[in-house]
Write a protein that holds these residues in place. Structure first.
Motif, PDB file in Angstrom:
ATOM      1  N   GLY A   1      -5.714   1.933   3.526  1.00  0.00           N
ATOM      2  CA  GLY A   1      -5.966   2.699   2.315  1.00  0.00           C
ATOM      3  C   GLY A   1      -6.153   4.177   2.604  1.00  0.00           C
ATOM      4  O   GLY A   1      -5.600   5.036   1.909  1.00  0.00           O
TER       5      GLY A   1
ATOM      6  N   THR B   1       0.839  -1.191   0.000  1.00  0.00           N
ATOM      7  CA  THR B   1       0.000   0.000   0.000  1.00  0.00           C
ATOM      8  C   THR B   1       0.878   1.247   0.000  1.00  0.00           C
ATOM      9  O   THR B   1       1.794   1.370   0.815  1.00  0.00           O
TER      10      THR B   1
ATOM     11  N   MET C   1     -10.498   1.242  -2.016  1.00  0.00           N
ATOM     12  CA  MET C   1     -11.605   0.622  -2.735  1.00  0.00           C
ATOM     13  C   MET C   1     -11.783  -0.846  -2.329  1.00  0.00           C
ATOM     14  O   MET C   1     -12.899  -1.331  -2.158  1.00  0.00           O
ATOM     15  N   ALA C   2     -10.662  -1.542  -2.153  1.00  0.00           N
ATOM     16  CA  ALA C   2     -10.751  -2.934  -1.688  1.00  0.00           C
ATOM     17  C   ALA C   2     -11.341  -2.995  -0.290  1.00  0.00           C
ATOM     18  O   ALA C   2     -12.193  -3.842   0.005  1.00  0.00           O
TER      19      ALA C   2
ATOM     20  N   ARG D   1      -1.585   6.352  -4.197  1.00  0.00           N
ATOM     21  CA  ARG D   1      -1.939   6.195  -5.614  1.00  0.00           C
ATOM     22  C   ARG D   1      -3.436   6.438  -5.775  1.00  0.00           C
ATOM     23  O   ARG D   1      -4.205   6.295  -4.822  1.00  0.00           O
ATOM     24  N   LEU D   2      -3.836   6.791  -6.963  1.00  0.00           N
ATOM     25  CA  LEU D   2      -5.243   7.082  -7.285  1.00  0.00           C
ATOM     26  C   LEU D   2      -5.890   7.971  -6.206  1.00  0.00           C
ATOM     27  O   LEU D   2      -6.862   7.580  -5.553  1.00  0.00           O
TER      28      LEU D   2
ATOM     29  N   ASP E   1      -4.110   5.526  -0.390  1.00  0.00           N
ATOM     30  CA  ASP E   1      -4.018   4.482  -1.413  1.00  0.00           C
ATOM     31  C   ASP E   1      -5.421   4.201  -1.942  1.00  0.00           C
ATOM     32  O   ASP E   1      -6.220   3.536  -1.265  1.00  0.00           O
ATOM     33  N   GLY E   2      -5.706   4.701  -3.139  1.00  0.00           N
ATOM     34  CA  GLY E   2      -7.037   4.516  -3.696  1.00  0.00           C
ATOM     35  C   GLY E   2      -7.384   3.066  -3.941  1.00  0.00           C
ATOM     36  O   GLY E   2      -8.527   2.652  -3.738  1.00  0.00           O
ATOM     37  N   VAL E   3      -6.408   2.271  -4.350  1.00  0.00           N
ATOM     38  CA  VAL E   3      -6.660   0.848  -4.597  1.00  0.00           C
ATOM     39  C   VAL E   3      -7.012   0.141  -3.289  1.00  0.00           C
ATOM     40  O   VAL E   3      -7.988  -0.616  -3.195  1.00  0.00           O
ATOM     41  N   GLY E   4      -6.212   0.385  -2.240  1.00  0.00           N
ATOM     42  CA  GLY E   4      -6.485  -0.236  -0.945  1.00  0.00           C
ATOM     43  C   GLY E   4      -7.801   0.216  -0.362  1.00  0.00           C
ATOM     44  O   GLY E   4      -8.540  -0.580   0.230  1.00  0.00           O
TER      45      GLY E   4
END
Length: 220
Positions: free
Chosen positions: A155, A109, A165-166, A112-113, A160-163
């Motif tokens: 996230g 993480t 969203m998950a 990002r995004l 961390d946009g990916v984390g």
């Protein structure tokens, strides 16, 4: 709620920035903005992994509800009991360095995004925290919910946009699973009966019809 760190900074650097001219926990939390809500979600997620059903999950649930509402109202993360505590600069530096030294964590993480952890996306995180808080109030174990909060918390803290969203997907799934089955059990739905008998035995006993007592007059 104004954040004093860049969305491109990892959490360790953001913590140093937030504590430049601040020492109290509540002030640092306010400067960290939504990152502080992420740290709280992470800590509460770890607490929910403890195999207990009473007290700790309910306290975690109340804090999650307060945190979710804080995100909606653009307020700092709740810091009960420790808000007025002063943290020395060396302790801040040690905490930031300890976080940065976890190379495996940074590989998983990192910032990002940013659009997925700012603006309207924050409201999605707030709803997830409120649902998680409602689910955590129920006296049962919350292993999946705890893991979901850890992912979401990391996230938010790391931007961390990916984390995030998950974590949102896991939080919505775990919370809706528990709340739907609880509502189904309360309504007497057959699909929720087996789950309630194992996870919420007190609810099954409470909903079970009491045996009819013999009429005193009929026995005379």
């Amino acid at each position: 709620m104004t954040e004093f760190s860049s969305a491109q900074e990892p959490f360790g650097a953001a913590l140093r920035t937030a504590a430049i001219d601040r020492a109290k926990v509540r002030d640092i939390a306010a400067a960290l903005g939504s990152r502080a809500h992420g740290v709280l979600a992470l800590v509460l997620g770890l607490i929910l992994l403890i195999p207990v059903k009473w007290v700790l999950p309910q306290l975690a649930g109340l804090l999650l509800l307060a945190s979710g509402w804080g995100l909606v109202a653009a307020k700092a993360a709740p810091t009960p009991l420790i808000g007025s505590r002063t943290i020395a600069k060396p302790d801040i530096e040690r905490a930031a360095s300890a976080f940065e030294k976890q190379g495996w964590l940074s590989a998983i993480t990192h910032p990002r995004l940013p659009d997925f952890v700012s603006g309207p996306a924050v409201y999605a995180a707030a709803i997830a925290l409120i649902l998680a808080g409602l689910a955590a109030l129920l006296p049962t174990t919350h292993y999946l919910l705890g893991l979901a909060l850890i992912v979401l918390g990391l996230g938010l803290a790391q931007k961390d946009g990916v984390g995030a969203m998950a974590g949102l997907a896991l939080c919505f799934g775990a919370s809706c699973y528990v709340l739907t089955l609880t509502a189904g059990a309360a309504a007497g739905a057959p699909f929720a009966g087996p789950w309630a008998a194992g996870a919420l035995p007190w609810l099954s006993e409470w909903l079970e019809p009491s045996p009819l007592l013999p009429d005193d007059h009929s026995t005379r």
